[in-house]
Scaffold this active site. Structure first.
Site, PDB file in Angstrom:
ATOM      1  N   LYS A  17      10.630  54.381 -11.064  1.00 28.08           N
ATOM      2  CA  LYS A  17      12.071  54.649 -11.087  1.00 28.08           C
ATOM      3  C   LYS A  17      12.240  56.103 -11.521  1.00 28.08           C
ATOM      4  O   LYS A  17      11.543  56.545 -12.436  1.00 28.08           O
ATOM      5  CB  LYS A  17      12.758  53.702 -12.079  1.00 28.08           C
ATOM      6  N   GLU A  53      11.012  49.075  -5.726  1.00 32.11           N
ATOM      7  CA  GLU A  53      12.377  48.504  -5.784  1.00 32.11           C
ATOM      8  C   GLU A  53      13.313  49.330  -4.912  1.00 32.11           C
ATOM      9  O   GLU A  53      13.376  50.557  -5.049  1.00 32.11           O
ATOM     10  CB  GLU A  53      12.885  48.469  -7.227  1.00 32.11           C
ATOM     11  N   HIS A  66      15.603  51.837  -6.670  1.00 35.62           N
ATOM     12  CA  HIS A  66      14.965  52.964  -7.359  1.00 35.62           C
ATOM     13  C   HIS A  66      14.631  54.108  -6.415  1.00 35.62           C
ATOM     14  O   HIS A  66      14.643  55.272  -6.811  1.00 35.62           O
ATOM     15  CB  HIS A  66      13.718  52.483  -8.099  1.00 35.62           C
ATOM     16  N   ASP A  69      15.747  41.631  -7.608  1.00 30.18           N
ATOM     17  CA  ASP A  69      15.976  42.235  -8.920  1.00 30.18           C
ATOM     18  C   ASP A  69      17.360  42.866  -8.905  1.00 30.18           C
ATOM     19  O   ASP A  69      17.509  44.073  -8.766  1.00 30.18           O
ATOM     20  CB  ASP A  69      14.902  43.287  -9.228  1.00 30.18           C
ATOM     21  N   ASP A 116      21.901  47.944  -8.878  1.00 27.65           N
ATOM     22  CA  ASP A 116      21.307  46.603  -8.741  1.00 27.65           C
ATOM     23  C   ASP A 116      22.214  45.636  -7.984  1.00 27.65           C
ATOM     24  O   ASP A 116      22.441  44.502  -8.419  1.00 27.65           O
ATOM     25  CB  ASP A 116      20.951  46.013 -10.125  1.00 27.65           C
ATOM     26  N   ASP A 146      10.797  44.407  -5.234  1.00 28.15           N
ATOM     27  CA  ASP A 146      12.091  44.130  -5.869  1.00 28.15           C
ATOM     28  C   ASP A 146      13.196  44.485  -4.885  1.00 28.15           C
ATOM     29  O   ASP A 146      13.410  45.658  -4.553  1.00 28.15           O
ATOM     30  CB  ASP A 146      12.255  44.961  -7.155  1.00 28.15           C
ATOM     31  N   ASP A 190      22.318  53.057 -11.859  1.00 25.12           N
ATOM     32  CA  ASP A 190      21.486  51.948 -11.392  1.00 25.12           C
ATOM     33  C   ASP A 190      22.376  50.734 -11.097  1.00 25.12           C
ATOM     34  O   ASP A 190      22.811  50.044 -12.007  1.00 25.12           O
ATOM     35  CB  ASP A 190      20.479  51.631 -12.505  1.00 25.12           C
ATOM     36  N   GLU A 200       5.887  49.667 -11.179  1.00 21.96           N
ATOM     37  CA  GLU A 200       7.232  49.865 -10.606  1.00 21.96           C
ATOM     38  C   GLU A 200       7.781  51.227 -11.011  1.00 21.96           C
ATOM     39  O   GLU A 200       7.941  51.517 -12.189  1.00 21.96           O
ATOM     40  CB  GLU A 200       8.151  48.751 -11.100  1.00 21.96           C
ATOM     41  N   ASP A 210      12.871  37.722 -22.374  1.00 19.21           N
ATOM     42  CA  ASP A 210      13.887  36.915 -21.677  1.00 19.21           C
ATOM     43  C   ASP A 210      13.669  35.459 -22.058  1.00 19.21           C
ATOM     44  O   ASP A 210      14.612  34.675 -22.128  1.00 19.21           O
ATOM     45  CB  ASP A 210      13.743  36.980 -20.142  1.00 19.21           C
ATOM     46  N   HIS A 236      10.586  38.603 -18.411  1.00 21.48           N
ATOM     47  CA  HIS A 236      10.012  39.442 -19.465  1.00 21.48           C
ATOM     48  C   HIS A 236       9.720  38.522 -20.648  1.00 21.48           C
ATOM     49  O   HIS A 236      10.463  37.552 -20.871  1.00 21.48           O
ATOM     50  CB  HIS A 236      11.006  40.485 -19.974  1.00 21.48           C
ATOM     51  N   MET A 248       5.520  35.742 -11.282  1.00 19.36           N
ATOM     52  CA  MET A 248       5.369  37.074 -11.882  1.00 19.36           C
ATOM     53  C   MET A 248       5.910  37.071 -13.307  1.00 19.36           C
ATOM     54  O   MET A 248       6.829  36.326 -13.628  1.00 19.36           O
ATOM     55  CB  MET A 248       6.136  38.094 -11.028  1.00 19.36           C
TER      56      MET A 248
HETATM   57  C1  GLT Z   1      14.949  46.103 -15.557  1.00 19.61           C
HETATM   58  C2  GLT Z   1      14.707  47.101 -14.455  1.00 19.61           C
HETATM   59  C3  GLT Z   1      14.014  46.499 -13.314  1.00 19.61           C
HETATM   60  C4  GLT Z   1      12.613  46.061 -13.628  1.00 19.61           C
HETATM   61  C5  GLT Z   1      12.559  44.960 -14.605  1.00 19.61           C
HETATM   62  C6  GLT Z   1      11.117  44.720 -14.968  1.00 19.61           C
HETATM   63  S1  GLT Z   1      13.581  45.154 -15.943  1.00 19.61           S
HETATM   64  O1  GLT Z   1      15.971  45.236 -15.200  1.00 19.61           O
HETATM   65  O2  GLT Z   1      15.970  47.630 -14.045  1.00 19.61           O
HETATM   66  O3  GLT Z   1      13.994  47.344 -12.209  1.00 19.61           O
HETATM   67  O4  GLT Z   1      12.038  45.550 -12.448  1.00 19.61           O
HETATM   68  O5  GLT Z   1      10.771  45.228 -16.193  1.00 19.61           O
HETATM   69 MN    MN Z   2      12.950  46.171 -10.645  1.00 22.54          MN
HETATM   70 MN    MN Z   3      16.787  48.431 -10.896  1.00 22.31          MN
END
Ligand code: GLT
Ligand code: MN
Ligand code: MN
Length: 388
Positions: free
Chosen positions: A184, A218, A221, A288, A258, A246, A256, A182, A58, A55, A89
């Site tokens: 979510k 993702e 998500h 991700d 991750d 992702d 969430d 993306e 970042d 980002h 990316m």
């Molecule tokens: C954030 C989010 C991710 C996205 C990123 C891109 S930022 O961490 O949870 O799923 O891909 O903005």
């Molecule tokens: Mn993501």
């Molecule tokens: Mn995520």
């Protein structure tokens, strides 16, 4: 014993925000000291990644002076040159700063919408400067807690207006850049607009330049929403819209998480890897995800190595599955087709419809037939458990 060493051709990438995650959560403070972008590039090179994504903030803090920004970019570029890591990316942080507390492109305040466009144009310039060819849009704050606050049709129109504007900007600058949207369903907002990859795919077709825009699905998500991730990915692929992906993992119905790729639902991860490899998806395999909050930076490396190693193990298992004689025989039986129905199927003609209406079909016999899917799935499980 196979070699699971990550190589550049595997296109394994991580975001600065993933291995750089300091372990803050809604209930607890950071557990790891922050590392600079250049340090994170070296960490990723050490574990064998191909690329690093970011980002805008970042890389360059939102309040950095131009001189500070230049110094950070110099260090980062040096780290990229030393390690050979690529930046495939980039994306914009349109969610952390308080100005975005009620959205960026969908905000009711035109000043916020203007700032979001301005910030994204600058972030696009920054991404392109480092070679990015895919630009992700994750609208984390584009949603509501109460639908009294925003009109959902207006919100959709505002996002369309913003994406159309930014597509024209990219064309004007003659950048070689595609957008990947993306989805979510929720978190950090109560509900986020365009909750799934399917919503995004439908929306893309309403844009002025749909050919420039695809998706970045993702795992977590779609799993959060209890959906089958592979089916969404397959739909995107079939539509020519799988521009990025992702990879991570997630229990359904939870916050969430991750998690490290493949750490929760191995079977889903297996069929995903098998799909990406079978169809020849050529884009980044972007992880991700982030390490558990229990870890120090050695644990972060374990996490990153684990994501890539699991992917490569599953890739090997996919090849084994495809070559397994018993599985092949079952698939041949399951998909048996002697061609006798071909005159009745496929594109419509009035003659075909008339013939089909009169065709005798033994409904009961077909309904009684066992399909062998238990056997096929058990063989899959035995491959995954390593006993075949
Ligand atoms: C954030 C989010 C991710 C996205 C990123 C891109 S930022 O961490 O949870 O799923 O891909 O903005
Ligand atoms: Mn993501
Ligand atoms: Mn995520």
């Amino acid at each position: 014993m196979s070699d699971y060493t990550p190589k550049p051709e595997h296109k394994f990438t991580f975001g600065l925000w993933t291995v750089g995650n300091v372990g803050r959560d809604p209930f607890g403070h950071p557990v790891r000291d922050p590392k600079s972008p250049a340090e994170l590039v070296h960490l990723l090179a050490e574990v064998g990644a191909y690329g690093v994504n970011f980002h805008d903030n970042d890389l360059i803090p939102i309040d950095a002076t131009p001189a500070e920004a230049e110094a950070i970019k110099r260090e980062f570029r040096k780290a990229l040159e030393t390690t050979g890591l690529k930046v495939p990316m980039a994306t914009t942080n349109l969610f952390s700063d308080p100005i975005f507390k009620d959205g960026a492109f969908t905000s009711n305040d035109p000043r916020v919408r203007a700032y979001a466009l301005q910030k994204t144009m600058r972030a696009i310039d920054l991404g392109v400067e480092f070679g990015a060819q895919v630009y992700v849009f994750w609208g984390g704050r584009e949603g509501t807690e109460s639908d009294a606050t925003k009109d959902p049709v207006t919100a959709i129109q505002r996002i369309r207006e913003a994406l159309n504007f930014l597509c024209e900007y990219v064309r004007d600058q003659k950048y070689d850049l595609k957008f990947a949207l993306e989805a979510k369903p929720n978190e950090p907002r109560g509900d986020i607009y365009f909750a799934t990859t399917g919503h995004m795919l439908a929306f893309i077709e309403t844009l002025d330049h749909p050919e420039m825009v695809g998706v970045n699905p993702e795992v977590a998500h779609e799993h959060m929403a209890g959906l089958n991730f592979l089916h969404g990915v397959a739909q995107a692929w079939e539509a020519g819209k799988l521009f990025h992906i992702d990879l991570n993992d997630q229990y359904a119905g939870r916050y969430d998480q991750d998690f490290r790729f493949g750490s929760r639902d191995i079977k889903a991860a297996f069929f995903l890897v098998k799909f990406l490899e079978d169809v020849g998806y050529a884009g980044s395999r972007h992880f991700d995800a982030h390490a558990y909050r229990t870890e120090d930076y050695e644990g972060v490396k374990d996490f990153a190595r684990g994501c890539m190693r699991t992917y490569l193990i599953l890739k090997e298992k996919a090849a084994q599955w495809n070559a397994d004689p018993e599985i092949r025989a079952l698939l041949a039986e399951i998909n048996a087709d002697d061609g006798s129905l071909a005159p009745y199927l496929g594109p419509y003609t009035p003659q075909k419809a008339a013939a089909l209406r009169d065709l005798p079909i033994d409904r009961q016999a077909i309904g009684r037939r066992g399909l062998l899917y238990e056997r096929l799935d058990q063989l899959t499980i035995e491959i995954l458990l390593g006993i075949r």
